[in-house]
Motif scaffolding. Structure first.
Motif, PDB file in Angstrom:
ATOM      1  N   SER A 188      11.149 -29.675 -18.542  1.00  0.00           N
ATOM      2  CA  SER A 188      12.683 -29.646 -18.434  1.00  0.00           C
ATOM      3  C   SER A 188      12.568 -30.486 -16.891  1.00  0.00           C
ATOM      4  N   LYS A 189      11.813 -30.081 -15.969  1.00  0.00           N
ATOM      5  CA  LYS A 189      11.518 -30.678 -14.558  1.00  0.00           C
ATOM      6  C   LYS A 189      11.343 -31.960 -14.876  1.00  0.00           C
ATOM      7  N   ASN A 190      10.240 -32.432 -15.662  1.00  0.00           N
ATOM      8  CA  ASN A 190       9.762 -33.714 -15.750  1.00  0.00           C
ATOM      9  C   ASN A 190      10.703 -34.576 -16.535  1.00  0.00           C
ATOM     10  N   ILE A 191      11.240 -34.196 -17.607  1.00  0.00           N
ATOM     11  CA  ILE A 191      12.298 -35.023 -18.201  1.00  0.00           C
ATOM     12  C   ILE A 191      13.549 -35.479 -17.261  1.00  0.00           C
ATOM     13  N   HIS A 192      13.853 -34.540 -16.478  1.00  0.00           N
ATOM     14  CA  HIS A 192      15.210 -34.757 -15.591  1.00  0.00           C
ATOM     15  C   HIS A 192      14.723 -35.749 -14.660  1.00  0.00           C
ATOM     16  N   LEU A 193      13.440 -35.819 -13.918  1.00  0.00           N
ATOM     17  CA  LEU A 193      12.927 -36.851 -13.133  1.00  0.00           C
ATOM     18  C   LEU A 193      13.023 -38.231 -13.721  1.00  0.00           C
ATOM     19  N   CYS A 194      12.440 -37.996 -15.120  1.00  0.00           N
ATOM     20  CA  CYS A 194      12.450 -39.459 -15.624  1.00  0.00           C
ATOM     21  C   CYS A 194      13.752 -40.018 -16.106  1.00  0.00           C
ATOM     22  N   LEU A 195      14.737 -39.075 -16.437  1.00  0.00           N
ATOM     23  CA  LEU A 195      15.964 -39.734 -16.669  1.00  0.00           C
ATOM     24  C   LEU A 195      16.477 -40.067 -15.381  1.00  0.00           C
ATOM     25  N   ASP A 196      16.424 -39.416 -14.291  1.00  0.00           N
ATOM     26  CA  ASP A 196      16.972 -39.804 -12.787  1.00  0.00           C
ATOM     27  C   ASP A 196      16.397 -41.334 -12.491  1.00  0.00           C
ATOM     28  N   CYS A 197      15.183 -41.396 -12.793  1.00  0.00           N
ATOM     29  CA  CYS A 197      14.321 -42.568 -12.336  1.00  0.00           C
ATOM     30  C   CYS A 197      14.679 -43.587 -13.270  1.00  0.00           C
ATOM     31  N   MET A 198      14.789 -43.535 -14.352  1.00  0.00           N
ATOM     32  CA  MET A 198      15.314 -44.663 -15.165  1.00  0.00           C
ATOM     33  C   MET A 198      16.637 -45.104 -14.868  1.00  0.00           C
ATOM     34  N   TYR A 199      17.493 -44.268 -14.707  1.00  0.00           N
ATOM     35  CA  TYR A 199      18.991 -44.666 -13.890  1.00  0.00           C
ATOM     36  C   TYR A 199      18.788 -45.410 -12.810  1.00  0.00           C
ATOM     37  N   GLU A 200      18.005 -45.204 -12.117  1.00  0.00           N
ATOM     38  CA  GLU A 200      17.708 -45.941 -10.952  1.00  0.00           C
ATOM     39  C   GLU A 200      17.155 -47.216 -11.238  1.00  0.00           C
ATOM     40  N   LEU A 201      16.067 -47.417 -12.090  1.00  0.00           N
ATOM     41  CA  LEU A 201      15.383 -48.550 -12.558  1.00  0.00           C
ATOM     42  C   LEU A 201      16.418 -49.483 -13.020  1.00  0.00           C
ATOM     43  N   ILE A 202      17.204 -49.004 -14.048  1.00  0.00           N
ATOM     44  CA  ILE A 202      17.967 -49.941 -14.822  1.00  0.00           C
ATOM     45  C   ILE A 202      19.411 -50.145 -13.772  1.00  0.00           C
ATOM     46  N   SER A 203      19.557 -49.472 -12.864  1.00  0.00           N
ATOM     47  CA  SER A 203      20.971 -49.705 -11.889  1.00  0.00           C
ATOM     48  C   SER A 203      20.436 -50.614 -10.880  1.00  0.00           C
ATOM     49  N   SER A 204      18.974 -50.705 -10.484  1.00  0.00           N
ATOM     50  CA  SER A 204      18.609 -51.883  -9.510  1.00  0.00           C
ATOM     51  C   SER A 204      17.966 -53.003 -10.233  1.00  0.00           C
ATOM     52  N   ILE A 205      18.164 -53.318 -11.568  1.00  0.00           N
ATOM     53  CA  ILE A 205      17.672 -54.501 -11.988  1.00  0.00           C
ATOM     54  C   ILE A 205      18.339 -55.807 -11.656  1.00  0.00           C
ATOM     55  N   GLN A 206      17.664 -56.715 -11.104  1.00  0.00           N
ATOM     56  CA  GLN A 206      18.533 -58.045 -10.914  1.00  0.00           C
ATOM     57  C   GLN A 206      17.687 -59.016 -11.611  1.00  0.00           C
ATOM     58  N   ILE A 207      18.609 -59.923 -12.656  1.00  0.00           N
ATOM     59  CA  ILE A 207      18.018 -60.877 -13.479  1.00  0.00           C
ATOM     60  C   ILE A 207      17.648 -61.949 -12.678  1.00  0.00           C
ATOM     61  N   ASN A 208      16.307 -62.984 -12.800  1.00  0.00           N
ATOM     62  CA  ASN A 208      16.267 -63.995 -12.503  1.00  0.00           C
ATOM     63  C   ASN A 208      16.697 -65.090 -13.482  1.00  0.00           C
ATOM     64  N   LYS A 209      17.837 -65.190 -13.443  1.00  0.00           N
ATOM     65  CA  LYS A 209      18.551 -66.247 -14.400  1.00  0.00           C
ATOM     66  C   LYS A 209      17.904 -67.491 -14.852  1.00  0.00           C
ATOM     67  N   SER A 210      17.431 -68.282 -13.453  1.00  0.00           N
ATOM     68  CA  SER A 210      16.792 -69.628 -13.580  1.00  0.00           C
ATOM     69  C   SER A 210      15.646 -69.468 -14.463  1.00  0.00           C
ATOM     70  N   ILE A 211      14.826 -68.260 -14.208  1.00  0.00           N
ATOM     71  CA  ILE A 211      13.521 -68.278 -14.661  1.00  0.00           C
ATOM     72  C   ILE A 211      13.522 -67.853 -16.251  1.00  0.00           C
ATOM     73  N   ALA A 212      14.534 -67.040 -16.623  1.00  0.00           N
ATOM     74  CA  ALA A 212      14.716 -66.567 -18.048  1.00  0.00           C
ATOM     75  C   ALA A 212      15.432 -68.035 -18.750  1.00  0.00           C
ATOM     76  N   GLU A 213      16.245 -68.651 -17.829  1.00  0.00           N
ATOM     77  CA  GLU A 213      16.652 -69.902 -18.823  1.00  0.00           C
ATOM     78  C   GLU A 213      15.551 -71.017 -19.136  1.00  0.00           C
ATOM     79  N   GLN A 214      14.863 -71.062 -18.109  1.00  0.00           N
ATOM     80  CA  GLN A 214      13.520 -71.970 -18.113  1.00  0.00           C
ATOM     81  C   GLN A 214      12.761 -71.558 -19.434  1.00  0.00           C
ATOM     82  N   LYS A 215      12.550 -70.416 -19.389  1.00  0.00           N
ATOM     83  CA  LYS A 215      11.418 -69.944 -20.433  1.00  0.00           C
ATOM     84  C   LYS A 215      12.255 -69.938 -21.678  1.00  0.00           C
ATOM     85  N   LEU A 216      13.587 -69.687 -21.889  1.00  0.00           N
ATOM     86  CA  LEU A 216      14.268 -70.109 -23.127  1.00  0.00           C
ATOM     87  C   LEU A 216      14.108 -71.364 -23.708  1.00  0.00           C
TER      88      LEU A 216
END
Length: 184
Positions: free
Chosen positions: A131-159
């Motif tokens: 229970s403790k670990n799954i809550h930590l994982c969910l909290d951390c995943m929320y932080e990870l996803i919330s902090s994502i900044q897309i490198n649009k130029s690199i993604a476009e170039q690769k596409l």
């Protein structure tokens, strides 16, 4: 030898149950609810771990499609200029611990006789740890996803220069147009 036990229905109702259990042996030894919780937690942890691996891969120098927040990164002890995605790596590690708790519980149950045994006290440790670990994982995943900044130029170039997911040029052009519209 059998003990005469009067199972007063009014006391059962006061405790919030509909009726006394039919099988007292199963009542004290059943841990299916623990296995269900640990199994669900394990499956959730597997999905979080897979997503964490994707995040670690796509923010690596190799791909660099996006960046995650510095609060979820640390520098390498050997190469201080390199950043490691600690949040994602820790989710992967915690998933292994949660899966181990499920395995431990199943191993504990497999060799027990019917009725209560002291061995069953260990279920609390496994449940609270998961229970403790799954809550930590969910909290951390929320932080990870919330902090994502897309490198649009690199993604476009690769596409523009990648055919990794297309079988024909026509299909690739169609996919590319759809993705380009989404990036705008």
């Amino acid at each position: 030898m059998s003990f005469c036990v009067y199972r007063d229905p009014t006391r059962v109702e006061m405790l919030g149950f509909k009726r006394p259990t039919r099988n007292s042996i199963d009542t004290v030894s059943d841990r299916d609810f623990v296995v269900d919780f640990l199994s669900s937690s394990s499956l959730l942890a597997v999905h979080l771990s897979r997503l964490a691996e994707e995040i670690a891969f796509y923010c690596s120098d190799l791909v660099n499609f996006f960046k995650i927040g510095d609060q979820l990164m640390s520098s390498s002890s050997i190469m201080p200029q390199k950043k490691n995605p600690d949040g994602a790596e820790l989710i992967r590690a915690k998933a292994s611990l949660i899966q181990g708790n499920l395995s431990s519980m199943l191993s504990l149950l497999k060799s027990l006789p019917l009725t209560y045994s002291k061995d069953l006290q260990e279920d609390k440790v496994l449940v609270t740890s998961s229970s403790k670990n799954i809550h930590l994982c969910l909290d951390c995943m929320y932080e990870l996803i919330s902090s994502i900044q897309i490198n649009k130029s690199i993604a476009e170039q690769k596409l523009k220069f990648s055919y990794a997911n297309a079988k024909t040029n026509d299909l690739w052009n169609e996919i590319n147009q759809v993705v380009q519209k989404k990036l705008e």
